[in-house]
Design an enzyme around this catalytic site. Sequence first.
Site, PDB file in Angstrom:
ATOM      1  N   LEU A   1       0.865  -1.172   0.000  1.00  0.00           N
ATOM      2  CA  LEU A   1       0.000   0.000   0.000  1.00  0.00           C
ATOM      3  C   LEU A   1       0.899   1.219   0.000  1.00  0.00           C
ATOM      4  O   LEU A   1       1.931   1.229   0.680  1.00  0.00           O
ATOM      5  CB  LEU A   1      -0.902   0.032   1.240  1.00  0.00           C
ATOM      6  CG  LEU A   1      -1.966  -1.053   1.408  1.00  0.00           C
ATOM      7  CD1 LEU A   1      -2.691  -0.864   2.734  1.00  0.00           C
ATOM      8  CD2 LEU A   1      -2.958  -1.059   0.260  1.00  0.00           C
ATOM      9  N   ASP A   2       0.530   2.248  -0.746  1.00  0.00           N
ATOM     10  CA  ASP A   2       1.297   3.490  -0.707  1.00  0.00           C
ATOM     11  C   ASP A   2       1.367   4.012   0.730  1.00  0.00           C
ATOM     12  O   ASP A   2       0.473   3.750   1.543  1.00  0.00           O
ATOM     13  CB  ASP A   2       0.638   4.558  -1.590  1.00  0.00           C
ATOM     14  CG  ASP A   2       0.751   4.244  -3.077  1.00  0.00           C
ATOM     15  OD1 ASP A   2       1.558   3.382  -3.446  1.00  0.00           O
ATOM     16  OD2 ASP A   2       0.005   4.873  -3.860  1.00  0.00           O
ATOM     17  N   THR A   3       2.400   4.768   1.024  1.00  0.00           N
ATOM     18  CA  THR A   3       2.581   5.301   2.378  1.00  0.00           C
ATOM     19  C   THR A   3       1.345   6.047   2.871  1.00  0.00           C
ATOM     20  O   THR A   3       0.905   5.873   4.011  1.00  0.00           O
ATOM     21  CB  THR A   3       3.805   6.231   2.410  1.00  0.00           C
ATOM     22  OG1 THR A   3       4.983   5.466   2.106  1.00  0.00           O
ATOM     23  CG2 THR A   3       3.975   6.872   3.781  1.00  0.00           C
TER      24      THR A   3
ATOM     25  N   ARG B   1      -4.919   5.856  -8.363  1.00  0.00           N
ATOM     26  CA  ARG B   1      -4.590   7.283  -8.453  1.00  0.00           C
ATOM     27  C   ARG B   1      -4.592   7.757  -9.906  1.00  0.00           C
ATOM     28  O   ARG B   1      -5.119   8.834 -10.215  1.00  0.00           O
ATOM     29  CB  ARG B   1      -3.233   7.542  -7.787  1.00  0.00           C
ATOM     30  CG  ARG B   1      -3.254   7.263  -6.289  1.00  0.00           C
ATOM     31  CD  ARG B   1      -1.863   7.161  -5.690  1.00  0.00           C
ATOM     32  NE  ARG B   1      -1.159   8.438  -5.718  1.00  0.00           N
ATOM     33  CZ  ARG B   1       0.099   8.586  -5.300  1.00  0.00           C
ATOM     34  NH1 ARG B   1       0.769   7.535  -4.817  1.00  0.00           N
ATOM     35  NH2 ARG B   1       0.690   9.763  -5.349  1.00  0.00           N
TER      36      ARG B   1
ATOM     37  N   THR C   1      -1.747   5.639   1.924  1.00  0.00           N
ATOM     38  CA  THR C   1      -2.972   4.835   1.925  1.00  0.00           C
ATOM     39  C   THR C   1      -3.144   4.105   3.255  1.00  0.00           C
ATOM     40  O   THR C   1      -2.228   3.442   3.738  1.00  0.00           O
ATOM     41  CB  THR C   1      -2.954   3.810   0.776  1.00  0.00           C
ATOM     42  OG1 THR C   1      -2.767   4.501  -0.460  1.00  0.00           O
ATOM     43  CG2 THR C   1      -4.248   3.014   0.711  1.00  0.00           C
TER      44      THR C   1
END
Length: 224
Positions: free
Chosen positions: A55-57, A157, A59
């Site tokens: 997961l992106d930081t 995104r 998120t």
Amino acid sequence: MTTPEILFEDGETLVIDKPAGLPIERPRKGGHSLEDHLEALKLGFQRPPVPVHRLDTDTSGCLLLARNPKALKRFNRAFEDRLVGKTYLGVLDGLPQGEEGTIELSLAKISSAEKGWRMIAAKKGKPAITHWRVLATQNGKALIEFGPETGRTHQIRIHALAGLGAPLLGDPVYGRVHGKSSGAARTMLHAAALSIPREGKPPVNATAPFPADFAALGFADPVG
């Protein structure tokens, strides 16, 4: 340093509620990361659990961890075979055309010395598919439920920006004002639910609590 909340647990897996702002891997510049919590998440097991996906930081929400190498291999295969059900919530910095649909836009990575790397929609990129529907609108913004079939880097995104015509609120890379948070302290994306079928065992099912910063924008928990 509070250990992330456990949403699901059994002998081969954990699902945790990853806080927004917590990177999976240690940043090059140093600082706090999920690695700092893995020892506490052993919970009596010999091995620390291992993240199965990313997961992106920014998120928040459901992150799957495997407790042994065999489980890690099976879960990796489930992701590759598109057997994992993933539900995300995102706040769109604008209103989309329509109420629901499917975005099919291939994605490719580009990089430059000035801007670093980013993903773009490109015909020669890797196939990416995201289903979406509007859950609510508020002050020119929309709460969207995203159901990605594929798991490309920055998929939701980019699909928000290129497929729906507006970026996620707060996105510092793809947002309306690059390099700025544009109305939010983070990219407003939340991994709300995760489900994985397992042969001979009950499925992994986890749901993460609705984030406080989503509620602060005036949106209500869609399952509450």
